[in-house]
Write an enzyme that holds these catalytic residues in place. Structure first.
Site, PDB file in Angstrom:
ATOM      1  CG  HIS A 188       9.987  -8.357-108.980  1.00  0.00           C
ATOM      2  ND1 HIS A 188       9.312  -8.077-110.140  1.00  0.00           N
ATOM      3  CD2 HIS A 188      10.538  -9.586-109.161  1.00  0.00           C
ATOM      4  CE1 HIS A 188       9.434  -9.094-110.988  1.00  0.00           C
ATOM      5  NE2 HIS A 188      10.170 -10.025-110.416  1.00  0.00           N
ATOM      6  CB  CYS A 288       9.284  -2.654-113.655  1.00  0.00           C
ATOM      7  SG  CYS A 288       8.847  -2.918-111.940  1.00  0.00           S
TER       8      CYS A 288
END
Ligand code: ARG
Length: 295
Positions: A188, A288
């Site tokens: 990511h 996150c």
């Protein structure tokens, strides 16, 4: 909130100082988080996840509550979305959507294991008056979309699709800069690049990143757009140090990122370290667990 600390001001006149860090200031933020009551590692959709290694859920809960407490003590507003039963990764709230003002670009998770999260987050946002456009291509919210004042940095390569960059840009109505990720450990964008200052206040936009996570062309793009960025080594990046959340002054990052914290201090920031290692077992850390509701 503007913090005026005399030790942080730019040195003036005939008092040269080796520290020439710009004056940093914090802006109050709104964060959306999800309690890790369902958290576990039951499948492996990134190289960090090993289902044979147990997760200590009560330890995870304590660490998550510490992160919430950290944000609140810095003056930020934390809202909590209820976890869906049987969704062990929903604690990673950043992936649920990209929210700017009263519009949001919803998510469409790359892997079926997380698919159900998208609608739950969209409903939660709509109940709060946000106009959510669902993604019609794979898109994982702020895991791959990082918002700056003038552009949105958009990652692709592992999770979010290129088509989603175009679609999200239309919904959010800002220029998007596509960045291609090439190292599976940094699957990511928010594990390869951290926004230190979004450039919406007095200081210029400022980022930190690990160049090796990006394709050669994307590295050139980043050099071109952010010539003064803080470059981080692979070892530093593997501590999840770049998975940080900054309010422009305080940079919340995992406690393992000691070298990065020291460099942030030199750059005029206040690093605030937190214990969050239980979530590393799933390939996540501070950012996150945190979706920002951008103003
Ligand atoms: N286990 C989760 C996944 O692989 C971790 C998500 C981390 N989130 C993030 N914003 N990087 O989907």
């Amino acid at each position: 909130m503007t913090v005026l600390d005399p030790h942080r001001t730019r040195p003036t006149g005939r008092h040269p100082s080796p520290v020439l860090a710009p004056l940093r200031s914090a802006r109050t933020r709104g964060y959306v988080m999800c309690r890790p009551t369902e958290f576990s590692v039951e499948y492996a959709i990134n190289p960090w996840m090993d289902p044979s290694r147990p997760v200590d859920r009560s330890r995870a809960m304590r660490q998550w509550e510490g992160l919430v407490e950290t944000y609140r003590s810095l003056g930020h507003v934390v809202e909590v979305v209820d976890p869906l039963p049987g969704q062990p990764d929903m604690v990673f709230a950043a992936n649920g959507a990209l929210v700017v003002g009263d519009v949001a670009y919803g998510s469409q998770f790359r892997f079926p294991e997380r698919a159900a999260e998208a609608a739950a987050v969209a409903t939660w946002l709509r109940d709060r008056g946000v106009d959510v456009t669902p993604a019609s291509h794979p898109a994982e919210g702020e895991g791959d979309f990082l918002v700056l004042g003038h552009v949105v940095l958009a990652g692709t390569g592992f999770r979010t699709s290129l088509a989603a960059h175009v679609e999200a840009a239309t919904v959010i109505d800002r220029p998007f800069v596509t960045l291609e990720l090439v190292d599976p450990a940094f699957y990511h964008l928010d594990v390869a690049l951290g926004v230190l200052d979004d450039g919406r206040g007095a200081a210029a936009a400022d980022i930190a990143y690990y160049p090796g996570a990006f394709s050669a062309h994307s590295r050139r793009t980043l050099r071109e757009l952010f010539p003064d960025a803080l470059l981080v080594s692979r070892d530093e990046a593997l501590t999840f140090g770049l998975n940080l959340v900054s309010d422009g002054l305080h940079v919340v990052l995992p406690q393992e990122a000691t070298a990065l914290a020291a460099r942030l201090r030199q750059r005029g920031y206040d690093p605030v370290t937190v214990e969050l290692d239980e979530f590393r077992k799933s390939g996540g850390s501070v950012k996150c667990c945190t979706m920002e509701h951008h103003a």
